[in-house]
Design a protein around this motif. Sequence first.
Motif, PDB file in Angstrom:
ATOM      1  N   UNK A 349       0.833  -1.206   0.000  1.00  0.00           N
ATOM      2  CA  UNK A 349       0.000   0.000   0.000  1.00  0.00           C
ATOM      3  C   UNK A 349       0.867   1.255   0.000  1.00  0.00           C
ATOM      4  N   UNK A 350       0.215   2.404  -0.140  1.00  0.00           N
ATOM      5  CA  UNK A 350       0.962   3.667  -0.153  1.00  0.00           C
ATOM      6  C   UNK A 350       1.663   3.905   1.179  1.00  0.00           C
ATOM      7  N   UNK A 351       0.939   3.760   2.275  1.00  0.00           N
ATOM      8  CA  UNK A 351       1.545   3.904   3.602  1.00  0.00           C
ATOM      9  C   UNK A 351       2.562   2.788   3.823  1.00  0.00           C
ATOM     10  N   UNK A 352       2.256   1.608   3.277  1.00  0.00           N
ATOM     11  CA  UNK A 352       3.156   0.472   3.440  1.00  0.00           C
ATOM     12  C   UNK A 352       4.541   0.728   2.889  1.00  0.00           C
ATOM     13  N   UNK A 353       4.625   1.438   1.755  1.00  0.00           N
ATOM     14  CA  UNK A 353       5.929   1.747   1.174  1.00  0.00           C
ATOM     15  C   UNK A 353       6.765   2.580   2.136  1.00  0.00           C
ATOM     16  N   UNK A 354       6.110   3.529   2.796  1.00  0.00           N
ATOM     17  CA  UNK A 354       6.842   4.409   3.713  1.00  0.00           C
ATOM     18  C   UNK A 354       7.271   3.666   4.975  1.00  0.00           C
ATOM     19  N   UNK A 355       6.341   2.940   5.597  1.00  0.00           N
ATOM     20  CA  UNK A 355       6.690   2.291   6.859  1.00  0.00           C
ATOM     21  C   UNK A 355       7.702   1.168   6.655  1.00  0.00           C
ATOM     22  N   UNK A 356       7.725   0.569   5.472  1.00  0.00           N
ATOM     23  CA  UNK A 356       8.761  -0.424   5.181  1.00  0.00           C
ATOM     24  C   UNK A 356      10.116   0.244   5.008  1.00  0.00           C
ATOM     25  N   UNK A 357      10.116   1.399   4.367  1.00  0.00           N
ATOM     26  CA  UNK A 357      11.372   2.097   4.099  1.00  0.00           C
ATOM     27  C   UNK A 357      12.059   2.525   5.383  1.00  0.00           C
ATOM     28  N   UNK A 358      11.282   3.021   6.352  1.00  0.00           N
ATOM     29  CA  UNK A 358      11.874   3.500   7.602  1.00  0.00           C
ATOM     30  C   UNK A 358      11.761   2.479   8.729  1.00  0.00           C
ATOM     31  N   UNK A 359      11.260   1.275   8.398  1.00  0.00           N
ATOM     32  CA  UNK A 359      11.179   0.141   9.321  1.00  0.00           C
ATOM     33  C   UNK A 359      10.193   0.333  10.464  1.00  0.00           C
ATOM     34  N   UNK A 360       9.245   1.246  10.318  1.00  0.00           N
ATOM     35  CA  UNK A 360       8.244   1.432  11.373  1.00  0.00           C
ATOM     36  C   UNK A 360       7.352   0.202  11.492  1.00  0.00           C
ATOM     37  N   UNK A 361       7.161  -0.522  10.381  1.00  0.00           N
ATOM     38  CA  UNK A 361       6.309  -1.714  10.435  1.00  0.00           C
ATOM     39  C   UNK A 361       6.882  -2.790  11.352  1.00  0.00           C
ATOM     40  N   UNK A 362       8.191  -2.696  11.668  1.00  0.00           N
ATOM     41  CA  UNK A 362       8.835  -3.696  12.514  1.00  0.00           C
ATOM     42  C   UNK A 362       8.619  -3.443  14.011  1.00  0.00           C
ATOM     43  N   UNK A 363       8.194  -2.242  14.390  1.00  0.00           N
ATOM     44  CA  UNK A 363       8.122  -1.885  15.810  1.00  0.00           C
ATOM     45  C   UNK A 363       7.252  -2.825  16.642  1.00  0.00           C
ATOM     46  N   UNK A 364       6.067  -3.258  16.165  1.00  0.00           N
ATOM     47  CA  UNK A 364       5.258  -4.169  16.990  1.00  0.00           C
ATOM     48  C   UNK A 364       5.935  -5.495  17.301  1.00  0.00           C
ATOM     49  N   UNK A 365       6.993  -5.846  16.573  1.00  0.00           N
ATOM     50  CA  UNK A 365       7.700  -7.087  16.869  1.00  0.00           C
ATOM     51  C   UNK A 365       8.377  -7.047  18.233  1.00  0.00           C
ATOM     52  N   UNK A 366       8.497  -5.847  18.799  1.00  0.00           N
ATOM     53  CA  UNK A 366       9.052  -5.741  20.153  1.00  0.00           C
ATOM     54  C   UNK A 366       8.222  -6.542  21.149  1.00  0.00           C
ATOM     55  N   UNK A 367       6.924  -6.685  20.860  1.00  0.00           N
ATOM     56  CA  UNK A 367       6.070  -7.491  21.734  1.00  0.00           C
ATOM     57  C   UNK A 367       6.494  -8.965  21.671  1.00  0.00           C
ATOM     58  N   UNK A 368       6.834  -9.445  20.478  1.00  0.00           N
ATOM     59  CA  UNK A 368       7.317 -10.824  20.346  1.00  0.00           C
ATOM     60  C   UNK A 368       8.642 -11.012  21.073  1.00  0.00           C
ATOM     61  N   UNK A 369       9.473  -9.971  21.079  1.00  0.00           N
ATOM     62  CA  UNK A 369      10.737 -10.024  21.812  1.00  0.00           C
ATOM     63  C   UNK A 369      10.466 -10.083  23.306  1.00  0.00           C
ATOM     64  N   UNK A 370       9.544  -9.267  23.786  1.00  0.00           N
ATOM     65  CA  UNK A 370       9.213  -9.243  25.209  1.00  0.00           C
ATOM     66  C   UNK A 370       8.651 -10.589  25.660  1.00  0.00           C
ATOM     67  N   UNK A 371       7.853 -11.216  24.809  1.00  0.00           N
ATOM     68  CA  UNK A 371       7.270 -12.520  25.129  1.00  0.00           C
ATOM     69  C   UNK A 371       8.302 -13.641  25.110  1.00  0.00           C
ATOM     70  N   UNK A 372       9.405 -13.435  24.400  1.00  0.00           N
ATOM     71  CA  UNK A 372      10.431 -14.458  24.331  1.00  0.00           C
ATOM     72  C   UNK A 372      10.417 -15.277  23.061  1.00  0.00           C
ATOM     73  N   UNK A 373       9.489 -14.969  22.130  1.00  0.00           N
ATOM     74  CA  UNK A 373       9.463 -15.693  20.855  1.00  0.00           C
ATOM     75  C   UNK A 373      10.605 -15.276  19.944  1.00  0.00           C
ATOM     76  N   UNK A 374      11.055 -14.045  20.103  1.00  0.00           N
ATOM     77  CA  UNK A 374      12.127 -13.505  19.268  1.00  0.00           C
ATOM     78  C   UNK A 374      13.158 -12.806  20.131  1.00  0.00           C
ATOM     79  N   UNK A 375      14.249 -12.424  19.504  1.00  0.00           N
ATOM     80  CA  UNK A 375      15.263 -11.581  20.116  1.00  0.00           C
ATOM     81  C   UNK A 375      15.434 -10.348  19.234  1.00  0.00           C
ATOM     82  N   UNK A 376      16.121  -9.344  19.732  1.00  0.00           N
ATOM     83  CA  UNK A 376      16.393  -8.197  18.872  1.00  0.00           C
ATOM     84  C   UNK A 376      17.338  -8.578  17.732  1.00  0.00           C
TER      85      UNK A 376
END
Length: 461
Positions: A349-376
């Motif tokens: 999407x139009x917004x998708x192009x921007x948030x992918x470019x600046x990596x904002x779409x990745x921010x919610x993954x911090x929840x997966x890190x907090x839960x222990x499913x992922x690491x930074x």
Amino acid sequence: MIRLFKHYVPHSVMLLGIFDLLLLLAAGEAAWQLRASQIGMDPGSFSERAVPLCGFALVVWVAMISVGVYGSEALRSMRYACARLLVAISLGIIALSVLDFIVPGATFWRSTLLFAMLLAVLLLVANRLLIGSFLGTSAFRRRVMVLGAGARAARLKALSKEKGSGFAVVSFIAMNEPDRAIPEAISREAIHDLGDFVDNLGVTEVVLALQERRNSLPLKDLLRIKTKGVHVNDFSSFIERETGRIDLDTVNPSWLIFSDGFSSGRVISSASKRIFDIVASALLLALTWPIIALFALLVKLDSKGPAFFRQRRVGLYGQDFDLIKLRSMRTDAEKDGAKWADKDDPRITRIGKFIRKVRIDELPQSWSVLRGDMSFVGPRPEVPKFVADLEEQLPYYAERHMVKPGITGWAQINYPYGASIEDSRHKLEYDLYYAKNYTPFLDILILLQTLRVILWPDGVR
């Protein structure tokens, strides 16, 4: 190369970094003296400002590492190096100015920081003009002799000629191989004493690059070289050290088993990694929730569907988990099944192009890190379908799941975005290097270098 916590750093980079750190200290001190003379103030003793000076130098130096000032591109291009230097010093000064605002008197005055920035730019650029041109010459490169004249030897020859290479091949020794790829190689029979030959050439390392080692290892030669105090290395270990990846074309199970890596000492590293993940993810979520909320709203307004995208991914030891990101594609993007994103993918999407470019779409993954499913830091998690296909086509692919997946990783900062089996193969070589050698030091290095990827998002899709 110098080995720091299982990770190799070229001598030229270490030398340049030490010079830069000293010059940053000199720039800070000169700026303080200049500002003191302007306002007619006694500058005081050096010991009184030693801590602020060291803080200034370290913050700017870390910023330089983060934006890639010590990368191979910066070492071979003065224009590239100057651009990165300006960005790094600016970021460092901004960070110090914020710190001075939060804790008044803990750092330099902001006016002094301006002088320090200008002096640092001049000194660091002069440093590269004076000694940077020598970093790629033989004076700073290890002298390597290659035992072998086949395809592996040809790969080493090509690698040594790449810009930024830390070694020079001074001789190839043909060891009765049927397919010779190096015409200038010297036949082993033409050398009476290999030990004396190594001494005469000033060789610092010998690499064994034989295609077939079974019943053909030159044990007497290797022993003679070793007793001369010259380091002897095998082809796979040499490639790992020089490129920061594990070469899938030559590696075998026995090498993985007997080589240094995958050590039990990582228990401590894993514990410290988990503590960092908990603290950092909680802090990041607390600081960025307004940004996440704002862009979640923009995603909803831009296209129909939920603001967040949830997808099953493969994590530690092959266990599935739910990955959450801000949605950057249309809701029907995977109606025909999961597939890699293409360049200028129409599903984005139009917004998708921007948030992918600046990596904002990745921010919610911090929840997966907090839960222990992922690491930074770790290999990027893939969808189960891709994993099943890649495990059939690529050797050792399952071994990348021996560490937690991450938001960023060694492959992400070293290889552009890939969307093919061949790209996955190259990224796997970096992922295996990380799984084999990861330490807190390597994690910190990757986190710092991630800033470079965000600022210069080459290949982001």
